[in-house]
Motif scaffolding. Structure first.
Motif, PDB file in Angstrom:
ATOM      1  N   UNK A  73       0.957  -1.422   0.231  1.00 51.85           N
ATOM      2  CA  UNK A  73      -0.168   0.084   0.149  1.00 51.85           C
ATOM      3  C   UNK A  73       0.781   1.207  -0.021  1.00 51.85           C
ATOM      4  N   UNK A  74       0.454   2.648  -1.120  1.00 48.64           N
ATOM      5  CA  UNK A  74       1.873   2.752  -1.124  1.00 48.64           C
ATOM      6  C   UNK A  74       1.588   4.295   0.620  1.00 48.64           C
ATOM      7  N   UNK A  75      -0.106   3.908   1.225  1.00 46.81           N
ATOM      8  CA  UNK A  75       0.369   4.903   1.871  1.00 46.81           C
ATOM      9  C   UNK A  75       0.043   4.269   3.725  1.00 46.81           C
ATOM     10  N   UNK A  76       0.996   3.094   3.178  1.00 51.53           N
ATOM     11  CA  UNK A  76       1.020   2.800   4.932  1.00 51.53           C
ATOM     12  C   UNK A  76       2.924   1.828   4.581  1.00 51.53           C
ATOM     13  N   UNK A  77       3.071   2.112   5.521  1.00 54.06           N
ATOM     14  CA  UNK A  77       4.182   1.176   5.840  1.00 54.06           C
ATOM     15  C   UNK A  77       4.330  -0.570   5.516  1.00 54.06           C
ATOM     16  N   UNK A  78       3.120  -1.124   6.588  1.00 49.95           N
ATOM     17  CA  UNK A  78       3.062  -2.024   7.307  1.00 49.95           C
ATOM     18  C   UNK A  78       1.860  -3.164   6.054  1.00 49.95           C
ATOM     19  N   UNK A  79       1.167  -2.598   5.311  1.00 51.23           N
ATOM     20  CA  UNK A  79       0.136  -2.647   4.752  1.00 51.23           C
ATOM     21  C   UNK A  79       0.216  -3.463   3.162  1.00 51.23           C
ATOM     22  N   UNK A  80       0.378  -4.804   3.052  1.00 49.52           N
ATOM     23  CA  UNK A  80       0.411  -5.480   2.275  1.00 49.52           C
ATOM     24  C   UNK A  80      -0.891  -6.086   1.172  1.00 49.52           C
ATOM     25  N   UNK A  81      -1.286  -6.040   0.181  1.00 52.34           N
ATOM     26  CA  UNK A  81      -2.117  -6.638  -0.533  1.00 52.34           C
ATOM     27  C   UNK A  81      -1.385  -7.466  -1.125  1.00 52.34           C
ATOM     28  N   UNK A  82      -2.028  -9.405  -0.902  1.00 47.41           N
ATOM     29  CA  UNK A  82      -1.686 -10.162  -2.054  1.00 47.41           C
ATOM     30  C   UNK A  82      -2.647 -11.051  -2.631  1.00 47.41           C
ATOM     31  N   UNK A  83      -2.538 -11.288  -3.971  1.00 50.32           N
ATOM     32  CA  UNK A  83      -3.173 -11.958  -4.531  1.00 50.32           C
ATOM     33  C   UNK A  83      -3.013 -13.766  -4.532  1.00 50.32           C
ATOM     34  N   UNK A  84      -3.929 -14.606  -4.588  1.00 51.13           N
ATOM     35  CA  UNK A  84      -3.569 -15.915  -4.632  1.00 51.13           C
ATOM     36  C   UNK A  84      -4.432 -16.354  -5.506  1.00 51.13           C
ATOM     37  N   UNK A  85      -3.897 -17.407  -5.985  1.00 52.18           N
ATOM     38  CA  UNK A  85      -4.777 -18.914  -7.377  1.00 52.18           C
ATOM     39  C   UNK A  85      -4.767 -19.768  -7.012  1.00 52.18           C
ATOM     40  N   UNK A  86      -5.139 -20.559  -7.101  1.00 53.47           N
ATOM     41  CA  UNK A  86      -4.740 -22.327  -7.091  1.00 53.47           C
ATOM     42  C   UNK A  86      -5.380 -22.599  -7.720  1.00 53.47           C
ATOM     43  N   UNK A  87      -4.778 -24.527  -8.285  1.00 55.84           N
ATOM     44  CA  UNK A  87      -4.922 -25.066 -10.041  1.00 55.84           C
ATOM     45  C   UNK A  87      -6.204 -24.555 -10.260  1.00 55.84           C
ATOM     46  N   UNK A  88      -7.538 -24.358  -9.101  1.00 51.86           N
ATOM     47  CA  UNK A  88      -8.855 -24.710 -10.234  1.00 51.86           C
ATOM     48  C   UNK A  88      -9.450 -23.366 -10.333  1.00 51.86           C
ATOM     49  N   UNK A  89      -8.503 -22.084 -10.680  1.00 50.81           N
ATOM     50  CA  UNK A  89      -8.332 -21.027 -11.392  1.00 50.81           C
ATOM     51  C   UNK A  89      -9.331 -20.242 -10.509  1.00 50.81           C
ATOM     52  N   UNK A  90      -9.839 -20.392  -9.609  1.00 49.95           N
ATOM     53  CA  UNK A  90     -10.194 -19.626  -8.585  1.00 49.95           C
ATOM     54  C   UNK A  90      -9.132 -19.188  -7.476  1.00 49.95           C
ATOM     55  N   UNK A  91      -9.162 -18.007  -7.286  1.00 49.05           N
ATOM     56  CA  UNK A  91      -8.229 -17.185  -6.703  1.00 49.05           C
ATOM     57  C   UNK A  91      -9.141 -15.849  -5.451  1.00 49.05           C
ATOM     58  N   UNK A  92      -8.111 -15.885  -4.537  1.00 49.98           N
ATOM     59  CA  UNK A  92      -8.735 -15.112  -3.206  1.00 49.98           C
ATOM     60  C   UNK A  92      -7.867 -13.648  -2.764  1.00 49.98           C
ATOM     61  N   UNK A  93      -8.145 -12.727  -2.451  1.00 49.63           N
ATOM     62  CA  UNK A  93      -7.005 -11.505  -2.325  1.00 49.63           C
ATOM     63  C   UNK A  93      -7.485 -11.142  -1.343  1.00 49.63           C
ATOM     64  N   UNK A 152     -12.821 -13.782  -1.533  1.00 57.60           N
ATOM     65  CA  UNK A 152     -12.390 -15.634  -1.403  1.00 57.60           C
ATOM     66  C   UNK A 152     -12.790 -15.594  -2.999  1.00 57.60           C
ATOM     67  N   UNK A 153     -12.704 -15.989  -3.563  1.00 58.50           N
ATOM     68  CA  UNK A 153     -13.677 -17.138  -4.768  1.00 58.50           C
ATOM     69  C   UNK A 153     -13.602 -15.763  -5.573  1.00 58.50           C
ATOM     70  N   UNK A 154     -12.209 -15.377  -6.418  1.00 58.39           N
ATOM     71  CA  UNK A 154     -12.152 -15.037  -6.913  1.00 58.39           C
ATOM     72  C   UNK A 154     -12.099 -15.222  -8.414  1.00 58.39           C
ATOM     73  N   UNK A 155     -13.202 -15.291  -9.649  1.00 62.20           N
ATOM     74  CA  UNK A 155     -13.405 -16.891 -10.152  1.00 62.20           C
ATOM     75  C   UNK A 155     -12.127 -15.679 -11.552  1.00 62.20           C
ATOM     76  N   UNK A 156     -11.888 -17.032 -11.995  1.00 60.78           N
ATOM     77  CA  UNK A 156     -10.485 -17.403 -13.251  1.00 60.78           C
ATOM     78  C   UNK A 156      -9.324 -16.072 -12.835  1.00 60.78           C
ATOM     79  N   UNK A 157      -8.933 -16.575 -10.701  1.00 60.57           N
ATOM     80  CA  UNK A 157      -7.902 -16.566 -10.735  1.00 60.57           C
ATOM     81  C   UNK A 157      -7.212 -14.723 -10.295  1.00 60.57           C
ATOM     82  N   UNK A 158      -6.553 -14.136  -9.363  1.00 58.84           N
ATOM     83  CA  UNK A 158      -6.310 -12.768  -9.967  1.00 58.84           C
ATOM     84  C   UNK A 158      -5.026 -12.981  -9.887  1.00 58.84           C
ATOM     85  N   UNK A 159      -4.360 -12.227 -10.882  1.00 61.05           N
ATOM     86  CA  UNK A 159      -3.265 -11.995 -11.744  1.00 61.05           C
ATOM     87  C   UNK A 159      -1.828 -11.345 -11.572  1.00 61.05           C
TER      88      UNK A 159
END
Length: 176
Positions: A113-133, A148-155
């Protein structure tokens, strides 16, 4: 490589695995982050020297990102969903295991996060092409917010500097 003189300026040798990505350091004009599947290295062009900044933890390195506001701070994502934060000296400051206990969610992108020293945005994807942030507080290792359950998985993800707290995502299903 210097295109004007058609000469090599610096050579980064000594990597045991092929480089997967390169990131310029936001705080060092001749510093370059070199990511392999096994390690994350800092290459100083002025010194023509490699220094390890992160290493393979429990699985392969998938991505890395410099913190724009904290000199030398680096987040590294791994194939098993783990995220580690390293300091300027290369020592691990924090390790956060992903929320999914079956380890089928790989980290695909990390962005500070450009406005924080500690906040981190993380994208995940599974083998089933779903993901979460997830938004993680790296000081407390807490998951502050999850989508949770972001279809297509976040890239890919990017913070919107003109809108505090706002961000964009890219996935395989719907694009931006």
């Amino acid at each position: 490589w210097d295109w004007t003189t058609l000469r090599e300026v610096a050579h980064c040798g000594g990597l045991s695995h092929a480089a997967q990505s390169l990131l310029w350091s936001p705080h060092d004009s001749d510093g370059l982050l070199v990511q392999t599947e096994e390690d994350v290295w800092f290459f100083s062009m002025a010194k023509s020297r490699l220094e390890r900044r992160g290493k393979r933890e429990s699985s392969a390195v998938t991505c890395a990102a410099w913190h724009g506001g904290v000199v030398g701070r680096l987040a590294v994502g791994y194939a098993d969903g783990t995220v580690c934060v390293y300091g300027a000296d290369g020592k691990r400051l924090v390790r956060v295991q992903g929320k999914k206990v079956d380890k089928s969610y790989a980290v695909t992108e990390v962005q500070w996060d450009p406005l924080s020293e500690n906040y981190l945005l993380v994208a995940y994807v599974s083998g089933k092409q779903t993901g979460h942030l997830s938004l993680i507080d790296t000081e407390t290792s807490e998951f502050l917010l999850s989508f949770d359950k972001q279809p297509g998985g976040i890239r890919a993800i990017a913070w919107l500097r003109s809108m505090p707290g706002g961000f964009l995502t890219i996935d395989e299903r719907s694009g931006v």
